[in-house]
Motif scaffolding. Structure first.
Motif, short mmCIF file in Angstrom:
data_model
loop_
_atom_site.label_atom_id
_atom_site.label_comp_id
_atom_site.label_asym_id
_atom_site.label_seq_id
_atom_site.Cartn_x
_atom_site.Cartn_y
_atom_site.Cartn_z
N ILE A 1 -4.30 8.14 3.46
CA ILE A 1 -2.85 8.48 2.81
C ILE A 1 -2.67 8.11 1.29
CG2 ILE A 1 -0.44 7.81 3.31
CD1 ILE A 1 -1.13 7.49 6.17
N MET A 2 -2.51 9.02 0.40
CA MET A 2 -2.38 8.75 -1.01
C MET A 2 -1.20 8.56 -1.56
SD MET A 2 -5.92 9.30 -1.02
CE MET A 2 -6.40 9.42 -2.44
N CYS A 3 -1.22 7.71 -2.60
CA CYS A 3 -0.16 7.57 -3.55
C CYS A 3 0.02 8.84 -4.35
CB CYS A 3 -0.22 6.45 -4.49
SG CYS A 3 1.11 6.31 -5.34
N THR A 4 1.17 9.48 -4.48
CA THR A 4 1.21 10.66 -5.26
C THR A 4 1.31 10.49 -6.58
OG1 THR A 4 3.85 10.42 -4.91
CG2 THR A 4 2.46 11.77 -3.27
N VAL A 5 1.51 9.33 -7.01
CA VAL A 5 1.40 8.80 -8.43
C VAL A 5 0.08 8.66 -8.79
CG1 VAL A 5 2.28 7.44 -10.03
CG2 VAL A 5 3.98 8.07 -8.22
N THR A 6 -0.73 7.81 -8.10
CA THR A 6 -2.21 7.37 -8.61
C THR A 6 -3.14 8.21 -7.86
OG1 THR A 6 -2.11 5.85 -6.78
CG2 THR A 6 -1.07 4.82 -8.80
N ARG A 7 -2.94 8.72 -7.10
CA ARG A 7 -3.79 9.47 -6.15
C ARG A 7 -4.88 8.51 -5.50
NH1 ARG A 7 -4.30 15.87 -7.77
NH2 ARG A 7 -5.80 15.75 -6.05
N ARG A 8 -4.48 7.41 -5.29
CA ARG A 8 -5.38 6.36 -4.74
C ARG A 8 -5.10 6.25 -3.38
NH1 ARG A 8 -9.82 4.92 -5.89
NH2 ARG A 8 -9.55 2.82 -5.14
N PRO A 9 -5.84 5.63 -2.49
CA PRO A 9 -5.36 5.38 -0.81
C PRO A 9 -4.38 4.09 -0.89
CG PRO A 9 -7.89 5.48 -1.25
CD PRO A 9 -7.09 5.37 -2.80
N ARG A 10 -3.32 4.34 -0.06
CA ARG A 10 -2.40 3.32 0.22
C ARG A 10 -2.25 3.03 1.46
NH1 ARG A 10 1.36 2.24 -3.65
NH2 ARG A 10 1.87 0.39 -2.53
N ALA A 11 -3.04 3.80 2.27
CA ALA A 11 -3.16 3.44 3.85
C ALA A 11 -4.20 4.47 4.38
CB ALA A 11 -1.70 3.63 4.47
N LEU A 12 -4.76 3.94 5.54
CA LEU A 12 -5.53 4.77 6.23
C LEU A 12 -4.86 5.25 7.77
CD1 LEU A 12 -8.74 2.78 5.49
CD2 LEU A 12 -8.24 5.03 4.57
N GLU A 13 -4.96 6.58 8.02
CA GLU A 13 -4.37 6.87 9.52
C GLU A 13 -5.62 6.84 10.28
OE1 GLU A 13 -2.13 10.24 11.96
OE2 GLU A 13 -2.58 10.68 9.85
N VAL A 14 -5.46 6.00 11.27
CA VAL A 14 -6.81 6.02 12.25
C VAL A 14 -6.74 6.96 13.39
CG1 VAL A 14 -7.52 4.30 13.94
CG2 VAL A 14 -6.40 3.30 12.22
N LEU A 15 -7.81 7.82 13.43
CA LEU A 15 -7.99 8.86 14.35
C LEU A 15 -9.05 8.88 15.19
CD1 LEU A 15 -7.56 11.44 11.13
CD2 LEU A 15 -5.88 10.76 12.93
N LEU A 16 -8.77 9.20 16.51
CA LEU A 16 -9.78 8.94 17.64
C LEU A 16 -10.74 10.03 17.48
CD1 LEU A 16 -10.49 7.24 19.95
CD2 LEU A 16 -8.98 8.58 21.37
N ARG A 17 -12.08 9.90 18.15
CA ARG A 17 -12.90 10.98 18.10
C ARG A 17 -13.83 10.50 19.29
NH1 ARG A 17 -10.04 12.86 15.26
NH2 ARG A 17 -10.22 13.91 13.30
#
Length: 754
Positions: free
Chosen positions: A520-536
């Protein structure tokens, strides 16, 4: 009560004023008055001597539940709550009484004849100080109700959620814990202080007194809202309500109730701003609704005329047997007859060469959520509205039937090919696109439609119904709100569904699940601000990591259906927390994890304890864990939902609303629930560049979020144009294929390190 319970009962003639002996003069007026007072006193009076009751009045016998003749055999255990209580009273009272003093005890517990207990106030004095044998006079007053009222008032003061203080001469005499918490004082720190400490300046203090006390002196409550000052100097907007304890005697003091309205005042301003933004967006949407309503008006009139003619031609019993009682649509029996007749006509049509008919099976998406959360009455009204729209969307010779629940079937007795079926399917989707306004709720509903054609897909009623149903499930799997034509592969899909369900039951034990992470990216810096956890799910995983990677759309609905989502969800939380701690140990700059909670998992009784155990066992900072839950799940269980959210927040974790805009989108729950972030559903982002409506909705959501100080994440961002528009709206965060696809843990480590 000197040996009271060991005494013999007084005779009926016994009284403070005894009857005169033969030849004696009549009692004096004073004696008669004393006797009348003794007999009619509202309190119990008893005159005792050691080992003997001389005299007692009727009120005492009534108080203890004994008749006079029953007092002879009483023991201490019968009138006192315990022998120890009796002995303690004698030990306390006798030194005072023998010394000529008045012994008083505010509360002493006694036992009635029926075993129940009550509280009484005692006052006693010796008949002759220093001479115990001369006896003692006792007054017994039942104070049970007063004691209960005092306890209740103390409980109210202690547990009240608003501040309560009692003042006399503008000095604080008592205050409850809520008052102390509101103004930052210890429980006793404010007692004895002038109420001046609560006001920002002397002028405010004098003005309120001048306004309040003339009104209070006339027995009227005083209400106002004003600015007060906490101990640390911070100001609060407080609602004050004051009542004079006794308007006839102002010296008795004043009770004040105080409620901190600072947050409400700010929220009200925010809500007004948000409501204005939403109102502008709604006005644009209402134009299209009005146009569609005008189109349906003529069709509804024709439909009503047709229904009236049919009811006049058919007997009532026939109608009840062949129509759905809720919607008035044909039921399964009548549909079967019409379908059978249509197949016969199709076989004989076009000079015997035959023609085609189509069967469309409809299921309403997420109808169960609406029915469970808003009640069956709202659900029934929604079904009637849907039935009306379906009839209006098809031709006059077509049949719309309801099989039960939220399942509908449309029979097209004559079709020229798949193109005509597509047109009808699109008309049905359009007919259900506008929201249904029911009891103040704006309800959005969409259909999943399965289509099969006679004779290509079946030659009998049962086969056509089964194949149309299979196609409908394929439409749900394809994302809902669409139509699918039956193919033979759908039978294979049904077989695969069964096969997956069987395999899933042992997948967790076989360690076949794995986690991927989408930034999940910061729209200003385009750096990750969080990670959504997805099950596979890697089905058939071996030691070398091989196996079939099954998509979540295939297996997560099965986990929900069979209930194993609870155990798998607990594994996801534990594994994600452990992975985050592992990244930290590698020296990586970690970001918070956004973990999805399904509706079934959220309402599981052990959820909070499971989360707490995962946090403690992994050692992760709770601030690095966020939980996402959908609007629909939030609204299903009222107060229970709020309690769970508060417990999660109390552990230091953030809460987000997923798929915002697709469910209730209620200002009320945004204010009530302790959420800090909302996620705009990808359905509003997908057409953002080409749809003015979607841009208006996103702008309204941003205005609402900003006014309530909520962060916003946009899902499904795939183009630079979408990204630019979201930035212009002030959206803080975004995720989607434009930035990165879901990644396994090893690749995320490289992303965090870079």
């Amino acid at each position: 009560m000197d040996d009271l319970t060991q005494a013999r009962p007084a005779r009926a003639a016994d009284s403070p004023v005894r009857a005169p002996a033969d030849g004696a003069s009549a009692p004096s007026r004073t004696a008669l008055e004393q006797r009348a007072i003794f007999q009619n006193a509202p309190v119990g009076i008893v005159v005792t001597q050691p080992d003997q009751i001389n005299t007692f009045n009727p009120r005492l016998g009534e108080m203890f539940g004994y008749a006079q003749e029953e007092l002879d055999s009483l023991t201490p255990m019968q009138v006192f709550s315990s022998l120890e209580a009796y002995q303690q009273l004698i030990a306390e009272a006798m030194p005072v009484l023998l010394g000529g003093g008045l012994f008083e005890k505010e509360e002493q517990q006694f036992r009635r004849r029926d075993g129940s207990t009550f509280w009484a106030r005692l006052r006693g004095c010796a008949v002759e100080p220093g001479n115990r044998a001369a006896g003692t006079i006792w007054i017994v007053e039942d104070v049970t109700d007063a004691r209960r009222a005092t306890d209740e008032m103390q409980a109210i003061m202690t547990n009240a959620t608003i501040g309560i203080m009692f003042t006399r001469e503008r000095t604080i005499r008592r205050a409850n814990p809520a008052f102390c918490a509101m103004f930052g004082y210890g429980l006793d720190a404010a007692l004895g202080a002038s109420t001046r400490i609560l006001y920002p300046d002397q002028q405010a203090y004098d003005d309120l007194g001048a306004e309040a006390y003339p009104q209070l002196a006339h027995g009227l409550p005083f209400r106002t809202e004003t600015t007060l000052v906490r101990k640390d100097g911070a100001r609060a907007w407080v609602q004050m309500i004051g009542y004079q304890v006794n308007p006839q005697d102002p010296g008795k003091g004043t009770i004040w109730m105080l409620e901190d309205r600072t947050r409400e005042q700010a929220d009200q301003r925010s809500l007004l701003e948000a409501a204005d933004a939403i109102r502008r967006a709604r006005d644009e949407l209402e134009v299209r609704v009005a146009e569609r309503t005008a189109e349906l008006a003529g069709a509804n009139a024709l439909l009503q005329e047709e229904i009236n003619e049919r009811r006049q031609a058919e007997a009532r019993v026939h109608h009840m047997a062949y129509h759905d009682s809720l919607t008035g649509l044909p039921n399964r029996a009548l549909l079967s007859e019409r379908l059978d007749a249509a197949m016969r006509a199709a076989r004989q049509g076009n000079g015997g060469s035959g023609c085609k008919l189509a069967l469309m099976f409809l299921d309403l998406d997420r109808f169960k959520n609406i029915n469970d959360s808003l009640g069956h009455m709202v659900g029934d009204r929604l079904l009637r509205d849907v039935a009306t729209r379906l009839v209006a969307a098809v031709g006059p010779t077509d049949t719309v039937a309801r099989l039960g629940g939220d399942e509908f079937v449309v029979l097209l007795p004559e079709v020229n090919g798949s193109a005509e079926c597509r047109r009808v399917g699109e008309r049905i989707i359009d007919a259900l696109a506008s929201p249904c306004q029911i009891e103040g709720h704006s309800l959005h509903i969409s259909p999943s439609i399965g289509i099969c054609v006679y004779p290509d897909d079946g030659l009998d009623v049962e086969t056509l119904m089964r194949h149309a149903d299979a196609a409908m499930y394929q439409a749900k799997a394809a994302g809902r709100n669409n139509y699918q034509f039956f193919t033979e592969r759908m039978n294979q899909a049904a077989a695969r569904h069964f096969e997956l369900e069987t395999s899933l039951r042992g997948a967790l034990a076989r360690d076949e699940f794995e986690l991927h992470y989408q930034p999940i990216m910061c729209t200003v810096t385009r750096r990750p601000r969080a990670l959504e956890v997805l099950l596979r799910w890697r089905r058939g995983k071996d030691n070398e990591g091989g196996g079939e990677l099954v998509g979540p759309d295939e297996f997560i609905p099965i986990l929900e259906e069979n209930g194993t989502i609870v155990a798998v969800g607990e594994w996801v939380i534990r594994s994600a927390c452990a992975q985050n701690v592992a990244w930290q140990s590698e020296g990586l700059d970690v970001v918070p994890l956004a973990i999805n909670l399904s509706a079934r998992q959220f309402m599981h009784q052990g959820l909070v304890d499971s989360i707490r155990a995962s946090i403690e066992d992994s050692g992760i900072d709770p601030a690095l864990v966020e939980f996402e839950i959908t609007e629909t799940a939030l609204m299903q269980h009222g107060g229970q939902t709020l309690d769970i959210l508060r417990q999660i927040k109390a552990m230091g974790m953030c809460l987000s609303i997923d798929d915002f805009g697709t469910g209730y989108s209620s200002l009320a729950y945004l204010k009530r629930f302790p959420v800090r972030k909302i996620k705009i559903d990808r359905a509003f982002v997908r057409e953002l560049e080409g749809s003015a409506e979607d841009r208006a909705i996103v702008a309204a959501v941003m205005a609402l979020a900003n006014s309530l100080q909520l962060s916003v994440v946009a899902e499904g961002v795939e183009t630079e144009g979408q990204y630019a528009l979201l930035r212009s709206f002030g959206c803080q965060f975004a995720q989607g294929y434009l930035f990165a696809r879901p990644l396994p843990a090893a690749q995320v480590g490289r992303l965090l390190a870079g």
